[in-house]
Design a protein around this motif. Sequence first.
Motif, mmCIF file in Angstrom:
data_model
loop_
_atom_site.group_PDB
_atom_site.id
_atom_site.type_symbol
_atom_site.label_atom_id
_atom_site.label_comp_id
_atom_site.label_asym_id
_atom_site.label_seq_id
_atom_site.Cartn_x
_atom_site.Cartn_y
_atom_site.Cartn_z
ATOM 1 N N LEU A 217 0.654 -1.392 0.309
ATOM 2 C CA LEU A 217 0.019 0.135 0.130
ATOM 3 C C LEU A 217 0.850 1.773 0.287
ATOM 4 O O LEU A 217 1.977 1.132 0.245
ATOM 5 N N ARG A 218 0.671 2.571 -0.607
ATOM 6 C CA ARG A 218 0.962 3.669 -0.447
ATOM 7 C C ARG A 218 0.013 4.517 0.213
ATOM 8 O O ARG A 218 -1.086 4.356 -0.543
ATOM 9 N N PHE A 219 0.333 5.677 0.327
ATOM 10 C CA PHE A 219 -0.528 6.699 1.386
ATOM 11 C C PHE A 219 -0.155 7.921 0.515
ATOM 12 O O PHE A 219 0.750 8.892 0.351
ATOM 13 N N LEU A 220 -1.485 8.342 0.231
ATOM 14 C CA LEU A 220 -1.541 10.032 -0.561
ATOM 15 C C LEU A 220 -2.155 10.600 -0.314
ATOM 16 O O LEU A 220 -2.808 10.357 0.609
ATOM 17 N N MET A 221 -1.524 12.116 0.212
ATOM 18 C CA MET A 221 -2.119 13.379 1.053
ATOM 19 C C MET A 221 -1.945 14.472 0.060
ATOM 20 O O MET A 221 -1.488 14.634 -1.054
ATOM 21 N N ASP A 222 -3.584 15.457 -0.177
ATOM 22 C CA ASP A 222 -3.760 16.438 -1.131
ATOM 23 C C ASP A 222 -3.044 17.845 -0.309
ATOM 24 O O ASP A 222 -2.593 17.147 0.923
ATOM 25 N N ASP A 223 -1.992 18.214 -0.815
ATOM 26 C CA ASP A 223 -0.696 18.663 -0.149
ATOM 27 C C ASP A 223 -1.214 20.134 -0.039
ATOM 28 O O ASP A 223 -0.771 21.681 0.081
ATOM 29 N N LEU B 279 3.786 9.610 1.668
ATOM 30 C CA LEU B 279 4.268 9.802 2.870
ATOM 31 C C LEU B 279 4.825 8.883 2.633
ATOM 32 O O LEU B 279 4.550 7.477 1.946
ATOM 33 N N GLU B 280 6.098 8.573 3.590
ATOM 34 C CA GLU B 280 7.189 7.466 3.329
ATOM 35 C C GLU B 280 6.700 6.539 4.079
ATOM 36 O O GLU B 280 5.700 6.497 5.580
ATOM 37 N N ALA B 281 6.849 5.025 4.267
ATOM 38 C CA ALA B 281 6.149 3.598 4.707
ATOM 39 C C ALA B 281 7.844 3.235 5.177
ATOM 40 O O ALA B 281 8.559 4.351 5.875
ATOM 41 N N GLY B 282 6.070 3.077 6.907
ATOM 42 C CA GLY B 282 8.180 3.434 7.804
ATOM 43 C C GLY B 282 7.190 4.161 8.853
ATOM 44 O O GLY B 282 7.612 5.043 8.559
#
Length: 146
Positions: free
Chosen positions: A112-118, A126-129
């Motif tokens: 999985l990856r996690f993206l946020m609106d800037d 976001l960096e994993a971990g």
Amino acid sequence: MLFHKAGFLLTSAFLLAGCSGTFYIDVKNMTNEPVSYLDAKGESSKIEPDASSKEIYSFNCIRFERGGQMYEFNSDVAFPLRYDDVDLIADTFHAAIVESEASASKGDKKPLRFLMDDGLGGTIELEAGCKKSIRKSVFSGDLANF
């Protein structure tokens, strides 16, 4: 003048200490499987595929679980996009869970990856971990746990 500055600082500190707002993000699951969002209290909520959910924002680590596997993302560099019930960003996605574009090996699920609106029309991944946050060395109480 010094008295006024000291009074302003004390008043500001008192008001900030009394404010215990909750920050939220609207998370969209853009994968084809349900995921669980784990908040800072350890409580989880299920987000179905292609569904959105309003979740409590954690400043030191965002955690998801899918198929028994935990995914953690370092959220120190990001920011919440809702405060109480007020949208800070309108008409765009706030955060999204997506699968990696990399090929999975041996039939494993893609990570999985996690993206946020800037907030500026772009996207932060976001960096994993989760790294040990400096928050706990700078802040105490509720602020250290966000």
